[in-house]
Design a protein around this motif. Structure first.
Motif, PDB file in Angstrom:
ATOM      1  N   ALA A  86     -67.479  21.999  54.250  1.00 49.29           N
ATOM      2  CA  ALA A  86     -66.013  21.606  53.635  1.00 49.29           C
ATOM      3  C   ALA A  86     -66.166  21.590  52.135  1.00 49.29           C
ATOM      4  N   HIS A  87     -67.197  20.804  51.460  1.00 48.15           N
ATOM      5  CA  HIS A  87     -67.254  20.933  50.106  1.00 48.15           C
ATOM      6  C   HIS A  87     -67.629  21.936  49.357  1.00 48.15           C
ATOM      7  N   LYS A  88     -68.350  23.170  50.185  1.00 47.30           N
ATOM      8  CA  LYS A  88     -68.844  24.346  49.342  1.00 47.30           C
ATOM      9  C   LYS A  88     -67.398  25.363  49.655  1.00 47.30           C
ATOM     10  N   ARG A  89     -66.399  25.146  50.269  1.00 46.40           N
ATOM     11  CA  ARG A  89     -65.190  26.124  50.351  1.00 46.40           C
ATOM     12  C   ARG A  89     -64.759  26.536  49.245  1.00 46.40           C
ATOM     13  N   ASP A  90     -64.268  25.380  48.263  1.00 46.70           N
ATOM     14  CA  ASP A  90     -63.394  25.772  47.125  1.00 46.70           C
ATOM     15  C   ASP A  90     -64.353  26.640  46.092  1.00 46.70           C
ATOM     16  N   VAL A  91     -65.734  26.203  46.287  1.00 41.13           N
ATOM     17  CA  VAL A  91     -66.563  27.011  45.312  1.00 41.13           C
ATOM     18  C   VAL A  91     -66.772  28.356  45.552  1.00 41.13           C
ATOM     19  N   LEU A  92     -66.530  28.915  46.898  1.00 40.28           N
ATOM     20  CA  LEU A  92     -66.694  30.258  47.168  1.00 40.28           C
ATOM     21  C   LEU A  92     -65.110  30.985  46.762  1.00 40.28           C
ATOM     22  N   LEU A  93     -64.104  29.938  47.141  1.00 39.19           N
ATOM     23  CA  LEU A  93     -62.600  30.406  46.839  1.00 39.19           C
ATOM     24  C   LEU A  93     -62.659  30.885  45.511  1.00 39.19           C
ATOM     25  N   PHE A  94     -63.199  30.091  44.705  1.00 39.75           N
ATOM     26  CA  PHE A  94     -62.953  30.255  43.157  1.00 39.75           C
ATOM     27  C   PHE A  94     -63.914  31.215  42.354  1.00 39.75           C
ATOM     28  N   ALA A  95     -65.100  31.485  43.182  1.00 45.11           N
ATOM     29  CA  ALA A  95     -66.072  32.587  42.643  1.00 45.11           C
ATOM     30  C   ALA A  95     -65.500  33.947  43.096  1.00 45.11           C
ATOM     31  N   SER A  96     -65.009  33.890  44.223  1.00 46.89           N
ATOM     32  CA  SER A  96     -64.584  35.249  45.010  1.00 46.89           C
ATOM     33  C   SER A  96     -63.719  36.023  44.008  1.00 46.89           C
ATOM     34  N   PRO A  97     -63.900  37.488  44.039  1.00 46.12           N
ATOM     35  CA  PRO A  97     -63.057  38.113  43.295  1.00 46.12           C
ATOM     36  C   PRO A  97     -61.695  38.084  43.441  1.00 46.12           C
ATOM     37  N   THR A  98     -60.737  38.244  42.873  1.00 52.22           N
ATOM     38  CA  THR A  98     -59.388  38.038  42.873  1.00 52.22           C
ATOM     39  C   THR A  98     -58.588  39.411  43.387  1.00 52.22           C
ATOM     40  N   ILE A  99     -58.778  39.524  44.808  1.00 50.57           N
ATOM     41  CA  ILE A  99     -58.529  40.902  45.314  1.00 50.57           C
ATOM     42  C   ILE A  99     -57.099  40.893  45.759  1.00 50.57           C
ATOM     43  N   SER A 100     -56.412  39.831  45.717  1.00 52.95           N
ATOM     44  CA  SER A 100     -55.091  39.791  46.241  1.00 52.95           C
ATOM     45  C   SER A 100     -54.230  38.474  46.023  1.00 52.95           C
ATOM     46  N   PRO A 101     -53.049  38.689  45.921  1.00 55.02           N
ATOM     47  CA  PRO A 101     -52.105  37.490  45.516  1.00 55.02           C
ATOM     48  C   PRO A 101     -52.519  36.466  46.354  1.00 55.02           C
ATOM     49  N   GLU A 102     -52.720  36.656  47.603  1.00 52.58           N
ATOM     50  CA  GLU A 102     -53.234  35.450  48.646  1.00 52.58           C
ATOM     51  C   GLU A 102     -54.279  34.752  48.212  1.00 52.58           C
ATOM     52  N   VAL A 103     -55.308  35.230  47.443  1.00 52.61           N
ATOM     53  CA  VAL A 103     -56.390  34.386  46.837  1.00 52.61           C
ATOM     54  C   VAL A 103     -55.948  33.424  45.799  1.00 52.61           C
ATOM     55  N   ILE A 104     -54.874  33.956  45.117  1.00 49.53           N
ATOM     56  CA  ILE A 104     -54.467  33.169  43.968  1.00 49.53           C
ATOM     57  C   ILE A 104     -53.560  32.041  44.654  1.00 49.53           C
ATOM     58  N   HIS A 105     -52.633  32.341  45.533  1.00 46.56           N
ATOM     59  CA  HIS A 105     -52.000  31.067  46.289  1.00 46.56           C
ATOM     60  C   HIS A 105     -52.973  30.166  46.766  1.00 46.56           C
ATOM     61  N   ARG A 106     -54.192  30.618  47.360  1.00 47.89           N
ATOM     62  CA  ARG A 106     -55.197  29.671  48.071  1.00 47.89           C
ATOM     63  C   ARG A 106     -55.712  28.835  46.894  1.00 47.89           C
ATOM     64  N   ARG A 107     -55.952  29.422  45.850  1.00 45.24           N
ATOM     65  CA  ARG A 107     -56.594  28.581  44.382  1.00 45.24           C
ATOM     66  C   ARG A 107     -55.670  27.552  43.980  1.00 45.24           C
ATOM     67  N   LYS A 108     -54.067  27.941  43.963  1.00 41.50           N
ATOM     68  CA  LYS A 108     -53.289  27.015  43.522  1.00 41.50           C
ATOM     69  C   LYS A 108     -53.017  25.999  44.440  1.00 41.50           C
ATOM     70  N   LYS A 109     -53.309  25.937  45.749  1.00 40.73           N
ATOM     71  CA  LYS A 109     -53.082  24.819  46.593  1.00 40.73           C
ATOM     72  C   LYS A 109     -54.423  23.978  46.280  1.00 40.73           C
ATOM     73  N   ALA A 110     -55.543  24.816  46.281  1.00 43.18           N
ATOM     74  CA  ALA A 110     -56.796  23.917  46.015  1.00 43.18           C
ATOM     75  C   ALA A 110     -56.831  23.262  44.691  1.00 43.18           C
ATOM     76  N   PHE A 111     -56.138  23.651  43.836  1.00 48.54           N
ATOM     77  CA  PHE A 111     -56.007  22.942  42.584  1.00 48.54           C
ATOM     78  C   PHE A 111     -55.200  21.726  42.586  1.00 48.54           C
ATOM     79  N   LYS A 112     -54.004  21.841  43.498  1.00 47.20           N
ATOM     80  CA  LYS A 112     -53.062  21.066  43.643  1.00 47.20           C
ATOM     81  C   LYS A 112     -53.642  19.612  43.960  1.00 47.20           C
ATOM     82  N   VAL A 113     -54.595  19.847  45.135  1.00 48.35           N
ATOM     83  CA  VAL A 113     -55.183  18.930  45.894  1.00 48.35           C
ATOM     84  C   VAL A 113     -56.188  17.878  44.678  1.00 48.35           C
ATOM     85  N   LYS A 114     -56.545  18.662  43.647  1.00 52.06           N
ATOM     86  CA  LYS A 114     -57.339  17.975  42.823  1.00 52.06           C
ATOM     87  C   LYS A 114     -56.431  17.280  41.656  1.00 52.06           C
TER      88      LYS A 114
END
Ligand SMILES: Nc1nc2c(ncn2[C@@H]2O[C@H](COP(=O)(O)OP(=O)(O)O)[C@@H](O)[C@H]2O)c(=O)[nH]1
Ligand SMILES: [Mg+2]
Length: 397
Positions: A223-251
């Motif tokens: 769990a604690h490494k998931r966001d690390v990968l999400l943020f470092a991954s290339p932005t290949i789709s709007p889906e990735v952006i939505h997931r990042r936004k969700k992760a940021f909301k948590v923080k």
């Protein structure tokens, strides 16, 4: 409520305890937690035969061009048996290791893994541009035996499709299915049970299986490494952006709690004080997370062929494509404060019970929360517009 604190229960409890008892301790704990979150290491080993596309993948994953300074050299004959480490440009704690092909080292699998420093890796990616070899399988088995995950990437899919396209009865889906089945079957025959094979073009990560690989990696990571990968991954789709936004909301709740326990400083034009330093930190984290900082945008421009000016032209938020300074945040905060509802009091009771901060601190916290939410919304929108712009002109991210 859609926003929630997704912390480990013990972290949440500790924070609540500190918030109830001592502001300084609480602030230190929250800062420490945020700091720790930003520095979680992730190390990925990329291996495979010479010429399979390892170095190209390392560059593509980091959102870099092959000819950019600091990129892994590609199309060169592998002469060293050394591990080449490449730090992620936005997240230096993320390291991609361009490993020598096992054939180059002439080591057996166990010695090879020892040589490259097996223990330091989170997982391995084994790349092949054709069928997977005996070496690939031996390595995969050894990795599994030692208790780590590996994933097969079948690279250069674009070339296969181009070749097949010449045939009259060409069908992309059928071709892809056949390549995947060939790989899986070959691996099974060599004793690799239920192998995961992802079809990838390093020049077009948004096509084929790369997004599936991304999701699979995220799911498999602790769990604690998931966001690390999400943020470092290339932005290949709007889906990735939505997931990042969700992760940021948590923080966001952490920043909000933090703003509740540190001294609020009055901002001209705002009747309620907020801590500008905190807003600068949060905004910077968001901007970098969405790749909207000037260096990331310049890198994207070079890679996609869309000019930096054209990328800037679709950006609407005052926080993107600029350096985030205290003055800028002050200006933006002032502008936003004229928007209706920024400090509506009825919001207070809505979130206080969640983190359990004392009510007396809440007004500054609510303002911070609302500002952060506005920042996040604006930046996510910008990220979507930038990604749309790039994909519409040149579909190679
Ligand atoms: N068409 C295509 N070419 C690729 C791909 N990946 C790598 N290449 C090319 O294949 C050659 C070898 O790639 P490189 O990354 O140097 O392989 P390495 O020896 O495994 O590091 C280079 O000329 C790359 O440009 C891909 O996915 N598609
Ligand atoms: Mg290489």
């Amino acid at each position: 409520m859609e926003d929630h604190i997704d912390l480990y229960p013990e972290v949440k409890q500790e924070l609540q305890e500190a918030l109830r008892n001592n502001n300084e301790v609480a602030a230190a704990r929250i800062r420490e937690y945020l700091e720790r979150q930003n520095n979680i290491p992730l190390k990925i080993g990329i291996t495979g035969e010479v010429g399979s596309g390892k170095s190209t993948f390392v560059n593509a994953f980091r959102g870099m061009s092959d000819d950019e300074e600091g990129s892994a050299p590609t199309g060169v004959v592998e002469t060293t048996t050394e591990v080449a480490e490449y730090h992620h440009p936005r997240y230096p704690n993320v390291i991609l290791c361009d490993l020598p092909g096992i054939g180059t080292t002439k080591f057996p699998a166990d010695k090879y893994l020892k040589h490259v420093g097996f223990d330091t890796f989170d997982f391995f990616i084994i790349v092949s541009a054709t069928r997977f070899t005996e070496n690939d399988v031996k390595l995969a088995k050894e990795i599994k035996k030692k208790g780590k995950n590996f994933y097969f990437i079948r690279s250069k899919i674009g070339i296969d499709l181009d070749n097949e396209r010449r045939k009259r009865d060409f069908n992309e889906e059928t071709t892809l299915l056949r390549i995947r089945e060939n790989c899986v079957q070959g691996l099974r025959q060599q004793g690799c049970e239920s192998p995961k094979v992802f079809l990838v073009s390093n020049f077009h990560l948004q096509l084929y299986d790369f997004s599936l690989l991304q999701e699979t990696l995220e799911k498999d990571l602790p769990a604690h490494k998931r966001d690390v990968l999400l943020f470092a991954s290339p932005t290949i789709s709007p889906e990735v952006i939505h997931r990042r936004k969700k992760a940021f909301k948590v923080k966001m709740w952490l920043f909000t709690a933090l703003s509740g326990v540190i001294a609020a400083v009055p901002v001209p034009g705002l009747s309620i004080g907020v801590d500008l330093g905190l807003l600068v930190s949060a905004a910077t984290i968001y901007v970098v997370g969405f790749g909207l900082d000037p260096p990331s945008l310049k890198r994207l421009a070079a890679k996609s062929g869309v000019s930096y000016e054209d990328l800037r032209a679709v950006i609407m938020s005052p926080l993107a494509a600029v350096e985030i300074t205290s003055d800028l945040i002050k200006k933006v905060t002032f502008q936003l404060s004229t928007m209706a509802g920024l400090m509506a009091a009825e919001e207070v009771s809505r979130f206080i019970p969640i983190i359990g901060i004392p009510l007396s601190m809440s007004f500054s916290a609510v303002t911070t929360y609302k500002l952060l939410k506005l920042f996040l919304d604006m930046l996510a929108e910008d990220a979507l517009r930038v990604s749309e712009r790039v994909l519409s002109v040149n579909p190679s991210l």
